[in-house]
Design a protein around this motif. Sequence first.
Motif, PDB file in Angstrom:
ATOM      1  N   SER A 104       9.976   3.450  -2.043  1.00 40.79           N
ATOM      2  CA  SER A 104       9.698   1.920  -1.864  1.00 40.79           C
ATOM      3  C   SER A 104       8.840   1.479  -2.802  1.00 40.79           C
ATOM      4  O   SER A 104       7.996   2.342  -3.507  1.00 40.79           O
ATOM      5  CB  SER A 104       9.147   1.440  -0.387  1.00 40.79           C
ATOM      6  OG  SER A 104       7.978   1.894  -0.166  1.00 40.79           O
ATOM      7  N   ALA A 105       8.984   0.122  -3.178  1.00 40.93           N
ATOM      8  CA  ALA A 105       7.965  -0.632  -4.254  1.00 40.93           C
ATOM      9  C   ALA A 105       6.633  -0.356  -3.729  1.00 40.93           C
ATOM     10  O   ALA A 105       5.798  -0.090  -4.835  1.00 40.93           O
ATOM     11  CB  ALA A 105       8.475  -1.901  -4.473  1.00 40.93           C
ATOM     12  N   GLY A 106       6.048  -0.586  -2.668  1.00 41.66           N
ATOM     13  CA  GLY A 106       4.831  -0.431  -1.932  1.00 41.66           C
ATOM     14  C   GLY A 106       4.248   0.858  -2.174  1.00 41.66           C
ATOM     15  O   GLY A 106       3.054   1.070  -2.702  1.00 41.66           O
ATOM     16  N   LEU A 107       5.123   1.912  -1.834  1.00 37.25           N
ATOM     17  CA  LEU A 107       4.812   3.326  -1.953  1.00 37.25           C
ATOM     18  C   LEU A 107       4.554   3.592  -3.341  1.00 37.25           C
ATOM     19  O   LEU A 107       3.412   4.300  -3.892  1.00 37.25           O
ATOM     20  CB  LEU A 107       5.607   4.350  -1.339  1.00 37.25           C
ATOM     21  CG  LEU A 107       5.097   5.896  -1.183  1.00 37.25           C
ATOM     22  CD1 LEU A 107       3.696   6.111  -0.673  1.00 37.25           C
ATOM     23  CD2 LEU A 107       6.218   6.713  -0.781  1.00 37.25           C
ATOM     24  N   GLU A 108       5.291   3.235  -4.370  1.00 39.45           N
ATOM     25  CA  GLU A 108       5.204   3.599  -5.864  1.00 39.45           C
ATOM     26  C   GLU A 108       4.008   3.081  -6.243  1.00 39.45           C
ATOM     27  O   GLU A 108       3.220   3.633  -7.090  1.00 39.45           O
ATOM     28  CB  GLU A 108       6.383   2.730  -6.426  1.00 39.45           C
ATOM     29  CG  GLU A 108       6.475   3.123  -7.823  1.00 39.45           C
ATOM     30  CD  GLU A 108       5.926   1.869  -8.765  1.00 39.45           C
ATOM     31  OE1 GLU A 108       5.936   1.931 -10.115  1.00 39.45           O
ATOM     32  OE2 GLU A 108       5.531   0.770  -8.043  1.00 39.45           O
ATOM     33  N   ARG A 109       3.642   1.753  -5.970  1.00 40.94           N
ATOM     34  CA  ARG A 109       2.532   1.261  -6.656  1.00 40.94           C
ATOM     35  C   ARG A 109       1.001   1.914  -6.027  1.00 40.94           C
ATOM     36  O   ARG A 109      -0.011   2.300  -6.932  1.00 40.94           O
ATOM     37  CB  ARG A 109       2.412  -0.371  -6.002  1.00 40.94           C
ATOM     38  CG  ARG A 109       1.116  -0.800  -6.820  1.00 40.94           C
ATOM     39  CD  ARG A 109       0.935  -0.926  -8.126  1.00 40.94           C
ATOM     40  NE  ARG A 109       2.025  -1.314  -8.908  1.00 40.94           N
ATOM     41  CZ  ARG A 109       2.033  -1.368 -10.401  1.00 40.94           C
ATOM     42  NH1 ARG A 109       1.040  -1.001 -10.967  1.00 40.94           N
ATOM     43  NH2 ARG A 109       3.039  -1.581 -10.947  1.00 40.94           N
ATOM     44  N   VAL A 151       2.077   9.219   5.075  1.00 42.59           N
ATOM     45  CA  VAL A 151       2.521   9.950   6.184  1.00 42.59           C
ATOM     46  C   VAL A 151       3.044   8.675   7.134  1.00 42.59           C
ATOM     47  O   VAL A 151       4.021   8.641   7.748  1.00 42.59           O
ATOM     48  CB  VAL A 151       1.330  10.362   7.175  1.00 42.59           C
ATOM     49  CG1 VAL A 151       1.508  10.596   8.923  1.00 42.59           C
ATOM     50  CG2 VAL A 151       0.629  11.755   6.391  1.00 42.59           C
ATOM     51  N   GLY A 152       2.548   7.628   6.907  1.00 41.64           N
ATOM     52  CA  GLY A 152       2.831   6.343   7.567  1.00 41.64           C
ATOM     53  C   GLY A 152       4.384   5.952   7.252  1.00 41.64           C
ATOM     54  O   GLY A 152       5.467   5.587   7.979  1.00 41.64           O
ATOM     55  N   GLU A 153       4.307   6.075   6.005  1.00 40.13           N
ATOM     56  CA  GLU A 153       5.857   5.972   5.266  1.00 40.13           C
ATOM     57  C   GLU A 153       6.992   6.700   5.931  1.00 40.13           C
ATOM     58  O   GLU A 153       8.007   6.668   6.287  1.00 40.13           O
ATOM     59  CB  GLU A 153       5.846   5.949   3.679  1.00 40.13           C
ATOM     60  CG  GLU A 153       7.161   5.764   2.999  1.00 40.13           C
ATOM     61  CD  GLU A 153       7.315   4.330   2.433  1.00 40.13           C
ATOM     62  OE1 GLU A 153       8.296   3.926   1.925  1.00 40.13           O
ATOM     63  OE2 GLU A 153       6.191   3.559   2.595  1.00 40.13           O
ATOM     64  N   ILE A 154       6.599   8.073   5.756  1.00 35.79           N
ATOM     65  CA  ILE A 154       7.482   9.141   6.432  1.00 35.79           C
ATOM     66  C   ILE A 154       7.790   8.921   8.047  1.00 35.79           C
ATOM     67  O   ILE A 154       9.069   9.136   8.368  1.00 35.79           O
ATOM     68  CB  ILE A 154       6.871  10.428   6.212  1.00 35.79           C
ATOM     69  CG1 ILE A 154       6.787  10.956   4.888  1.00 35.79           C
ATOM     70  CG2 ILE A 154       7.748  11.548   6.941  1.00 35.79           C
ATOM     71  CD1 ILE A 154       6.086  12.318   4.515  1.00 35.79           C
ATOM     72  N   SER A 155       6.817   8.572   8.520  1.00 31.65           N
ATOM     73  CA  SER A 155       7.096   8.334  10.101  1.00 31.65           C
ATOM     74  C   SER A 155       8.073   6.915  10.479  1.00 31.65           C
ATOM     75  O   SER A 155       8.775   6.813  11.281  1.00 31.65           O
ATOM     76  CB  SER A 155       5.721   8.052  10.807  1.00 31.65           C
ATOM     77  OG  SER A 155       4.912   9.117  10.721  1.00 31.65           O
ATOM     78  N   PHE A 156       7.695   5.910   9.391  1.00 29.72           N
ATOM     79  CA  PHE A 156       8.253   4.703   9.597  1.00 29.72           C
ATOM     80  C   PHE A 156       9.903   4.949   9.063  1.00 29.72           C
ATOM     81  O   PHE A 156      10.818   4.303   9.649  1.00 29.72           O
ATOM     82  CB  PHE A 156       7.742   3.599   8.438  1.00 29.72           C
ATOM     83  CG  PHE A 156       8.302   2.117   8.725  1.00 29.72           C
ATOM     84  CD1 PHE A 156       8.035   1.583   9.684  1.00 29.72           C
ATOM     85  CD2 PHE A 156       9.209   1.706   7.781  1.00 29.72           C
ATOM     86  CE1 PHE A 156       8.588   0.121   9.870  1.00 29.72           C
ATOM     87  CE2 PHE A 156       9.689   0.356   7.799  1.00 29.72           C
ATOM     88  CZ  PHE A 156       9.395  -0.287   8.858  1.00 29.72           C
ATOM     89  N   ASP A 157      10.198   5.725   8.064  1.00 32.37           N
ATOM     90  CA  ASP A 157      11.587   5.981   7.753  1.00 32.37           C
ATOM     91  C   ASP A 157      11.629   7.335   7.410  1.00 32.37           C
ATOM     92  O   ASP A 157      12.015   7.471   5.993  1.00 32.37           O
ATOM     93  CB  ASP A 157      11.858   4.927   6.552  1.00 32.37           C
ATOM     94  CG  ASP A 157      13.428   4.894   6.099  1.00 32.37           C
ATOM     95  OD1 ASP A 157      14.268   5.629   7.053  1.00 32.37           O
ATOM     96  OD2 ASP A 157      13.661   4.119   5.104  1.00 32.37           O
TER      97      ASP A 157
END
Length: 309
Positions: A104-109, A151-157
Amino acid sequence: MTSSSRPAVPVAGFIITLLGAVLFSTKAIIVKHAFGATHTDALTLLTLRMAFALPFYVVAAFVVSGQKANVRMTLQQWLLVAFLGMTGYYLSSLLDFIGLQYVSAGLERLILFLYPSFVVFINAIFFGQRITRIQKGALLLTYSGILIAYVGEISFDASQPGLYWGSLLVFACAVTYSIYITGSGKIIPVIGANKFTAYAMLAATAGIFVHFALTGHHEVLATGKALWVYGLLLAVFATVLPSFMISQGLKRIGANNVAIISGIGPVSTILQAHFILGEKIFAAQIFGTVLVVLGVLLLSWRRKEAAGY
């Protein structure tokens, strides 16, 4: 007006730097939108970005070189500028664009915002600068924030394909960009910010064009004209304008203040990704972002204090 009553950061420098940081943060949004709308590949999009940006940097190089204050570079300086340009805006950009196909753009930044910590490591390893206790605390904050958000990103998607591979590519982009930042800090005081920016970008453009000539999908440039709009947006609003704004910010308010103000970048990207791309905002992302920004600000503040500003 006495020196004690003057603002610590000139208003014009603050505004220029802030706008530059926000414009830089639009890059991931434009790239993600282009991937979704045109299904193009990273190299083609990057080539179009630099093709539209090229005239601006050619003019800038011509103007700067004709000024009385122009510094004639030695062969060693030419090679260093070319190397930094290839590293910071060819290799880094290519890794980043490919990585954005998977994260995602948010994680990339957020991952990219690790680059100040890598600058600290480079200075410690190659230039003997000691990492202070405060800096270690700042690094702990930064990496804790990334871990929580990740970890939140992985849990979310958890079903997001290529998440780990994309994250690794963006991480590598942050490393190569930190090399660019470290090197630019050494040579900009010698040759000037605008001259460095212009010639570094020209070197990067040459590398990208050669890469595309050898391996790119040339037919896409003729048939995929919708891509040209994204290339133009990337060139003008996410490359040329912010690069010169940040260079002017470095000149007007100094590198440390620029680094601090640039802390708006991850927040700006996350908000744009939510409202433009429809990416979800979740608690772990917010908390992780706060920790990362605080860690980077602390690193920047300690560098400022040590430099005696």
